[in-house]
Enzyme design. Structure first.
Site, PDB file in Angstrom:
ATOM      1  N   ARG A   1      -5.240   0.502   8.824  1.00 35.01           N
ATOM      2  CA  ARG A   1      -3.834   0.119   8.719  1.00 35.01           C
ATOM      3  C   ARG A   1      -3.092   0.566   9.978  1.00 35.01           C
ATOM      4  NH1 ARG A   1      -3.630   2.617   2.711  1.00 35.01           N
ATOM      5  NH2 ARG A   1      -4.565   0.904   1.580  1.00 35.01           N
TER       6      ARG A   1
ATOM      7  N   ASP B   1       0.808  -1.221   0.000  1.00 33.36           N
ATOM      8  CA  ASP B   1       0.000   0.000   0.000  1.00 33.36           C
ATOM      9  C   ASP B   1       0.841   1.270   0.000  1.00 33.36           C
ATOM     10  OD1 ASP B   1      -2.244  -1.641   0.096  1.00 33.36           O
ATOM     11  OD2 ASP B   1      -2.266  -1.639   2.287  1.00 33.36           O
TER      12      ASP B   1
ATOM     13  N   GLY C   1      -4.614  -4.150  -3.843  1.00 38.04           N
ATOM     14  CA  GLY C   1      -5.581  -3.091  -4.150  1.00 38.04           C
ATOM     15  C   GLY C   1      -4.763  -1.864  -4.520  1.00 38.04           C
ATOM     16  N   HIS C   2      -4.708  -1.544  -5.787  1.00 39.62           N
ATOM     17  CA  HIS C   2      -3.873  -0.433  -6.268  1.00 39.62           C
ATOM     18  C   HIS C   2      -4.783   0.721  -6.691  1.00 39.62           C
ATOM     19  CE1 HIS C   2      -0.267  -3.287  -7.205  1.00 39.62           C
ATOM     20  NE2 HIS C   2      -0.667  -3.339  -5.955  1.00 39.62           N
TER      21      HIS C   2
ATOM     22  N   ASP D   1       2.517  14.663   2.120  1.00 33.98           N
ATOM     23  CA  ASP D   1       1.477  15.596   2.598  1.00 33.98           C
ATOM     24  C   ASP D   1       0.838  15.127   3.914  1.00 33.98           C
ATOM     25  OD1 ASP D   1       0.551  13.580   0.603  1.00 33.98           O
ATOM     26  OD2 ASP D   1      -1.414  14.189   1.345  1.00 33.98           O
TER      27      ASP D   1
ATOM     28  N   ASN E   1      -5.331 -10.056  -3.690  1.00 35.48           N
ATOM     29  CA  ASN E   1      -5.003  -9.496  -2.367  1.00 35.48           C
ATOM     30  C   ASN E   1      -4.532  -8.049  -2.518  1.00 35.48           C
ATOM     31  OD1 ASN E   1      -2.738 -10.517  -3.707  1.00 35.48           O
ATOM     32  ND2 ASN E   1      -1.699 -11.214  -1.871  1.00 35.48           N
TER      33      ASN E   1
ATOM     34  N   VAL F   1      -8.751  -2.901  -0.100  1.00 33.93           N
ATOM     35  CA  VAL F   1      -9.481  -4.133  -0.413  1.00 33.93           C
ATOM     36  C   VAL F   1     -10.415  -4.503   0.739  1.00 33.93           C
ATOM     37  CG1 VAL F   1      -9.232  -6.609  -0.849  1.00 33.93           C
ATOM     38  CG2 VAL F   1      -7.675  -5.001  -1.925  1.00 33.93           C
TER      39      VAL F   1
ATOM     40  N   GLN G   1       1.963  -5.990  -3.265  1.00 35.53           N
ATOM     41  CA  GLN G   1       2.409  -6.109  -1.858  1.00 35.53           C
ATOM     42  C   GLN G   1       3.698  -5.292  -1.677  1.00 35.53           C
ATOM     43  OE1 GLN G   1       1.357  -9.483  -3.403  1.00 35.53           O
ATOM     44  NE2 GLN G   1      -0.538  -8.457  -2.886  1.00 35.53           N
TER      45      GLN G   1
ATOM     46  N   THR H   1      -5.798 -11.491   3.538  1.00 34.40           N
ATOM     47  CA  THR H   1      -6.962 -10.848   2.910  1.00 34.40           C
ATOM     48  C   THR H   1      -8.038 -11.895   2.574  1.00 34.40           C
ATOM     49  OG1 THR H   1      -6.009 -11.093   0.709  1.00 34.40           O
ATOM     50  CG2 THR H   1      -5.514  -9.037   1.875  1.00 34.40           C
TER      51      THR H   1
HETATM   52  P1  GDP Z   1      -0.751   0.425  -3.549  1.00 38.11           P
HETATM   53  O1  GDP Z   1      -1.346  -0.863  -3.102  1.00 38.11           O
HETATM   54  O2  GDP Z   1       0.726   0.487  -3.314  1.00 38.11           O
HETATM   55  O3  GDP Z   1      -1.093   0.790  -4.962  1.00 38.11           O
HETATM   56  O4  GDP Z   1      -1.365   1.547  -2.604  1.00 38.11           O
HETATM   57  P2  GDP Z   1      -2.929   1.680  -2.181  1.00 38.11           P
HETATM   58  O5  GDP Z   1      -3.689   2.186  -3.326  1.00 38.11           O
HETATM   59  O6  GDP Z   1      -3.407   0.443  -1.524  1.00 38.11           O
HETATM   60  O7  GDP Z   1      -2.807   2.734  -1.015  1.00 38.11           O
HETATM   61  C1  GDP Z   1      -2.285   4.013  -1.225  1.00 38.11           C
HETATM   62  C2  GDP Z   1      -3.363   5.027  -0.822  1.00 38.11           C
HETATM   63  O8  GDP Z   1      -2.774   6.300  -0.695  1.00 38.11           O
HETATM   64  C3  GDP Z   1      -4.442   5.182  -1.878  1.00 38.11           C
HETATM   65  O9  GDP Z   1      -5.646   5.522  -1.253  1.00 38.11           O
HETATM   66  C4  GDP Z   1      -3.936   6.342  -2.719  1.00 38.11           C
HETATM   67  O10 GDP Z   1      -4.978   7.051  -3.378  1.00 38.11           O
HETATM   68  C5  GDP Z   1      -3.302   7.192  -1.658  1.00 38.11           C
HETATM   69  N1  GDP Z   1      -2.144   7.995  -2.082  1.00 38.11           N
HETATM   70  C6  GDP Z   1      -1.161   7.679  -2.978  1.00 38.11           C
HETATM   71  N2  GDP Z   1      -0.233   8.642  -2.987  1.00 38.11           N
HETATM   72  C7  GDP Z   1      -0.602   9.568  -2.088  1.00 38.11           C
HETATM   73  C8  GDP Z   1      -0.037  10.793  -1.614  1.00 38.11           C
HETATM   74  O11 GDP Z   1       1.045  11.213  -2.014  1.00 38.11           O
HETATM   75  N3  GDP Z   1      -0.722  11.464  -0.652  1.00 38.11           N
HETATM   76  C9  GDP Z   1      -1.915  11.024  -0.153  1.00 38.11           C
HETATM   77  N4  GDP Z   1      -2.518  11.751   0.779  1.00 38.11           N
HETATM   78  N5  GDP Z   1      -2.488   9.882  -0.569  1.00 38.11           N
HETATM   79  C10 GDP Z   1      -1.826   9.161  -1.520  1.00 38.11           C
HETATM   80  P1  IMO Z   2      -0.933  -4.098  -2.296  1.00 42.81           P
HETATM   81  O1  IMO Z   2      -0.466  -4.656  -3.618  1.00 42.81           O
HETATM   82  C1  IMO Z   2      -0.938  -4.528   2.037  1.00 42.81           C
HETATM   83  C2  IMO Z   2      -0.985  -8.605   3.628  1.00 42.81           C
HETATM   84  C3  IMO Z   2      -2.223  -9.061   4.358  1.00 42.81           C
HETATM   85  C4  IMO Z   2      -1.610 -10.051   5.325  1.00 42.81           C
HETATM   86  C5  IMO Z   2      -0.516 -10.708   4.489  1.00 42.81           C
HETATM   87  C6  IMO Z   2      -0.928 -12.002   3.820  1.00 42.81           C
HETATM   88  O2  IMO Z   2      -2.212  -3.385  -2.353  1.00 42.81           O
HETATM   89  O3  IMO Z   2       0.183  -3.337  -1.656  1.00 42.81           O
HETATM   90  P2  IMO Z   2      -2.533 -12.697   1.820  1.00 42.81           P
HETATM   91  O4  IMO Z   2      -3.906 -12.248   1.447  1.00 42.81           O
HETATM   92  O5  IMO Z   2      -1.503 -12.425   0.786  1.00 42.81           O
HETATM   93  O6  IMO Z   2      -2.507 -14.096   2.317  1.00 42.81           O
HETATM   94  O7  IMO Z   2      -2.141 -11.797   3.112  1.00 42.81           O
HETATM   95  O8  IMO Z   2      -0.169  -9.768   3.503  1.00 42.81           O
HETATM   96  N1  IMO Z   2      -1.229  -8.096   2.258  1.00 42.81           N
HETATM   97  C7  IMO Z   2      -1.169  -6.801   1.927  1.00 42.81           C
HETATM   98  N2  IMO Z   2      -0.969  -5.703   2.692  1.00 42.81           N
HETATM   99  N3  IMO Z   2      -1.066  -4.415   0.695  1.00 42.81           N
HETATM  100  C8  IMO Z   2      -1.233  -5.496  -0.094  1.00 42.81           C
HETATM  101  O9  IMO Z   2      -1.219  -5.431  -1.436  1.00 42.81           O
HETATM  102  C9  IMO Z   2      -1.335  -6.760   0.527  1.00 42.81           C
HETATM  103  N4  IMO Z   2      -1.543  -8.020   0.082  1.00 42.81           N
HETATM  104  C10 IMO Z   2      -1.452  -8.820   1.134  1.00 42.81           C
HETATM  105  O10 IMO Z   2      -2.839  -7.990   5.026  1.00 42.81           O
HETATM  106  O11 IMO Z   2      -0.986  -9.374   6.386  1.00 42.81           O
HETATM  107 MG    MG Z   3      -2.890  -1.550  -1.849  1.00 39.45          MG
END
Ligand code: GDP
Ligand code: IMO
Ligand code: MG
Length: 422
Positions: free
Chosen positions: A303, A13, A40-41, A331, A38, A298, A222, A129
């Site tokens: 967190r 994340d 969520g981008h 930010d 698992n 997701v 991840q 997840t």
């Molecule tokens: P990913 O799994 O690595 O793609 O990241 P996620 O989408 O799960 O989580 C990142 C969260 O932070 C999302 O809600 C994005 O919209 C948000 N986000 C990404 N970059 C920034 C940032 O620079 N500032 C803030 N406030 N939110 C951000």
């Molecule tokens: P993105 O790509 C954050 C974490 C789960 C759990 C462990 C194992 O959005 O960054 P699993 O479902 O793989 O058996 O879970 O890994 N986890 C993540 N945490 N971002 C993810 O993906 C994750 N995918 C799995 O919360 O601790």
């Molecule tokens: Mg994510």
């Protein structure tokens, strides 16, 4: 041409989806190499917020081809829902999304096994997840799995049934109650739809593209601290999330890897169980969570939040061969007068600056350095020259500790809230 790799350096994340979307105009092909739903981008642009699960984050750009590599595990039901949402938004998914025939399928029973295994672990649960990721990769390495290419064979149903019979025995062992008849029809319907999409052998496709000088970006899911080998085992996911995973998950030779973009937040988060040395259990942690809207994209789970962990970051940089860092969510720390970064750990009475084998809280305590906060809004800035001096100091401090330049500073979730440093 080489493959650039973008991956998370923390516990996921970090903001990978946002940066892949920002970088996509420079690439012809975006390829996911591991993980599955698992992930969520999140992408935000033109007032739209969209979360992708299995589909690469280049899908919104007109000309990019998006590849789901052999290292990915696919849940057909989740995937079809994802595709449906994109089609509704006017995205021509069918022409731009290619699937490796070697990607493994998540069966409904894999999800049940995930739930049964977690329930059996009780308080020692991973915090999965529950998307069936672990059981699917177990069947892959156990040489029992079903691959996407199998859906083309005449005996697919028999193969499916044979595997499900094994799973039923395991579910019996767990004494887990379930109703397979409720979920199977949707799964087979999704398989039928999946048959209408383009299947490739991604290793041939991508190596041919490189030969023809097409730029390729590999998108990790991840984060490095969730890697099956190098993460905080057993509280990890079941794939290699690190750079080497791009080689095995796409069929790219190590000497074809180019830039490695390592994404990290200006602080740390973790969702699910497992050790987290810099975790804050106080109002400061709550403040970071609220400012950063740190709730799972997701699962919606809150967190866990804490300060930046430099020994862990340096470890991830080493394992991945990171060539450029990208710092996200600067930010979020804007309303702190002072921020902290962990530079060392106290471990067995000694001050160390590396990640030891075991980072459980009773063995490791973080040593912090105070940094003056920038204490101003960053979200409307456009250029590096506008960044406050305190933020630049924080950037230089991280660059000094890691020895790697920070090329992008993200100051908000939108595509446009991205500062590229010269
Ligand atoms: P990913 O799994 O690595 O793609 O990241 P996620 O989408 O799960 O989580 C990142 C969260 O932070 C999302 O809600 C994005 O919209 C948000 N986000 C990404 N970059 C920034 C940032 O620079 N500032 C803030 N406030 N939110 C951000
Ligand atoms: P993105 O790509 C954050 C974490 C789960 C759990 C462990 C194992 O959005 O960054 P699993 O479902 O793989 O058996 O879970 O890994 N986890 C993540 N945490 N971002 C993810 O993906 C994750 N995918 C799995 O919360 O601790
Ligand atoms: Mg994510």
């Amino acid at each position: 041409m080489k493959v650039d790799v973008l991956l998370g350096l923390q516990w996921g994340d970090e903001g990978k989806g946002k940066i892949v979307d920002v970088l996509t105009p420079k690439y012809d092909i975006i390829a996911r190499f591991q993980g599955g739903p698992n992930a969520g981008h999140t992408l935000e642009f033109n007032g739209i917020k969209h979360v992708l699960r299995t589909i690469p984050s280049g899908i919104f750009h007109e000309t990019s081809i998006n590849v789901i590599g052999n290292g990915v595990v696919i849940d057909p039901v989740v995937l079809m829902a994802e595709i449906e949402a994109l089609v509704k938004m006017g995205v021509d998914v069918k022409s731009k999304l290619l699937f490796s025939k070697k990607a493994h399928l998540i069966l409904p029973t894999h999800r049940l096994l995930d739930a049964a295994s977690e329930a059996a672990k009780g308080s020692g649960k991973i915090g999965s997840t529950l998307k069936g990721i672990g059981p699917t990769y177990m069947d892959k390495t156990g040489r029992n799995g079903l691959r996407l290419g199998d859906i083309n064979s005449a005996d697919f149903k028999e193969k499916y049934t044979a595997l499900v019979e094994k799973h039923k025995q395991l579910l019996g062992f767990y004494n887990y109650q379930y109703n397979l008849a409720e979920v199977e029809p949707d799964w087979f319907k999704a398989i039928d739809e999946l048959r209408t999409y383009q299947q490739i052998e991604s290793e041939h496709y991508l190596n041919e593209a490189l030969k023809n000088n097409k730029p390729v970006l590999a998108e990790g899911a991840q984060g490095s601290l969730l890697d099956i080998d190098f993460g905080s085992y057993p509280f990890v996911t079941s794939s290699n999330t690190i750079c080497a995973g791009a080689c095995t998950g796409l069929g790219i030779a190590p000497n074809r890897i180019g830039n490695v973009y390592g994404i990290f937040k200006a602080y740390c988060t973790r969702v699910g169980s497992g050790p987290f040395p810099t975790e804050l259990h106080d109002a400061t942690g709550d403040q970071i969570r609220n400012n950063g809207r740190e709730f799972g994209s997701v699962t919606g789970r809150p967190r866990r939040c804490g300060w930046l962990d430099l020994p862990a970051l340096k470890y991830a940089i080493m394992i991945n061969g990171v060539t450029e860092l990208m710092m996200m969510k600067a930010d979020v720390l804007s309303d702190f007068k002072t921020i902290k970064a962990c530079t060392h750990y106290m471990h067995e009475g000694k001050k160390i600056d590396y990640l030891p084998y075991d980072i459980n809280p009773e063995l490791v305590s973080p040593v912090y350095e105070d940094i003056k906060g920038w204490n101003c809004d960053l979200t409307q800035l456009h250029n590096e020259s506008e960044l406050p001096a305190e933020l630049l100091d924080y950037i230089h401090f991280i660059e000094k500790h890691t020895g790697v330049p920070i090329s992008i500073v993200s100051i908000g979730p939108d595509r446009t809230q991205t500062i590229v440093r010269s």
